[in-house]
Design a protein around this motif. Structure first.
Motif, mmCIF file in Angstrom:
data_model
loop_
_atom_site.group_PDB
_atom_site.id
_atom_site.type_symbol
_atom_site.label_atom_id
_atom_site.label_comp_id
_atom_site.label_asym_id
_atom_site.label_seq_id
_atom_site.Cartn_x
_atom_site.Cartn_y
_atom_site.Cartn_z
ATOM 1 N N SER A 277 15.244 32.994 56.170
ATOM 2 C CA SER A 277 14.875 33.983 55.157
ATOM 3 C C SER A 277 13.640 34.774 55.574
ATOM 4 O O SER A 277 13.463 35.898 55.119
ATOM 5 C CB SER A 277 14.632 33.300 53.807
ATOM 6 O OG SER A 277 13.483 32.484 53.866
ATOM 7 N N GLY A 278 12.836 34.229 56.427
ATOM 8 C CA GLY A 278 11.656 34.939 56.916
ATOM 9 C C GLY A 278 12.008 36.101 57.822
ATOM 10 O O GLY A 278 11.240 37.058 57.958
ATOM 11 N N TYR A 279 13.169 36.077 58.448
ATOM 12 C CA TYR A 279 13.573 37.161 59.352
ATOM 13 C C TYR A 279 14.065 38.386 58.607
ATOM 14 O O TYR A 279 14.131 39.471 59.160
ATOM 15 C CB TYR A 279 14.668 36.680 60.311
ATOM 16 C CG TYR A 279 14.159 35.712 61.337
ATOM 17 C CD1 TYR A 279 13.289 36.123 62.338
ATOM 18 C CD2 TYR A 279 14.540 34.372 61.310
ATOM 19 C CE1 TYR A 279 12.808 35.237 63.269
ATOM 20 C CE2 TYR A 279 14.076 33.474 62.237
ATOM 21 C CZ TYR A 279 13.207 33.919 63.222
ATOM 22 O OH TYR A 279 12.744 33.021 64.148
ATOM 23 N N LYS A 280 14.432 38.230 57.325
ATOM 24 C CA LYS A 280 14.928 39.356 56.552
ATOM 25 C C LYS A 280 13.812 40.283 56.088
ATOM 26 O O LYS A 280 14.040 41.455 55.842
ATOM 27 C CB LYS A 280 15.679 38.864 55.322
ATOM 28 C CG LYS A 280 16.988 38.203 55.642
ATOM 29 C CD LYS A 280 17.662 37.800 54.347
ATOM 30 C CE LYS A 280 18.942 37.077 54.626
ATOM 31 N NZ LYS A 280 19.609 36.663 53.389
ATOM 32 N N ARG A 281 12.619 39.772 55.977
ATOM 33 C CA ARG A 281 11.503 40.571 55.442
ATOM 34 C C ARG A 281 11.035 41.601 56.473
ATOM 35 O O ARG A 281 10.874 41.287 57.648
ATOM 36 C CB ARG A 281 10.351 39.663 55.064
ATOM 37 C CG ARG A 281 10.718 38.722 53.955
ATOM 38 C CD ARG A 281 9.520 37.991 53.445
ATOM 39 N NE ARG A 281 9.927 37.013 52.445
ATOM 40 C CZ ARG A 281 9.604 35.734 52.491
ATOM 41 N NH1 ARG A 281 8.879 35.273 53.476
ATOM 42 N NH2 ARG A 281 10.023 34.915 51.569
ATOM 43 N N LYS A 282 10.786 42.794 55.995
ATOM 44 C CA LYS A 282 10.266 43.843 56.870
ATOM 45 C C LYS A 282 8.748 43.909 56.696
ATOM 46 O O LYS A 282 8.253 43.894 55.582
ATOM 47 C CB LYS A 282 10.904 45.188 56.533
ATOM 48 C CG LYS A 282 12.376 45.228 56.833
ATOM 49 C CD LYS A 282 12.932 46.586 56.538
ATOM 50 C CE LYS A 282 14.412 46.594 56.832
ATOM 51 N NZ LYS A 282 14.998 47.905 56.539
ATOM 52 N N ASP A 283 8.040 44.022 57.774
ATOM 53 C CA ASP A 283 6.585 44.076 57.732
ATOM 54 C C ASP A 283 6.091 45.501 57.945
ATOM 55 O O ASP A 283 5.122 45.737 58.655
ATOM 56 C CB ASP A 283 5.980 43.143 58.780
ATOM 57 C CG ASP A 283 6.260 41.690 58.471
ATOM 58 O OD1 ASP A 283 6.439 41.361 57.293
ATOM 59 O OD2 ASP A 283 6.298 40.888 59.408
#
Length: 54
Positions: free
Chosen positions: A47-53
């Motif tokens: 789920s951490g890979y889905k977030r855009k920074d």
């Protein structure tokens, strides 16, 4: 009410499961918990890979 650590309660539950139903149910419970733990860990990590920074 007396305080019991979680490890002691798990050990007591496992011991009673073995005494009442044999090792088959204990193995089944261990496998279900392991699979659910792996799925939850994979979901948490992925789920951490889905977030855009941005």
């Amino acid at each position: 009410m007396e305080h019991h650590p979680a490890a002691a309660r798990l050990t007591e539950a496992a011991t009673s499961a073995v005494q009442q139903h044999g090792t088959g149910n204990l193995l089944r419970v261990v496998l279900v918990v392991m699979v659910l733990g792996c799925a939850l860990t994979a979901w948490f990590l992925l789920s951490g890979y889905k977030r855009k920074d941005d």
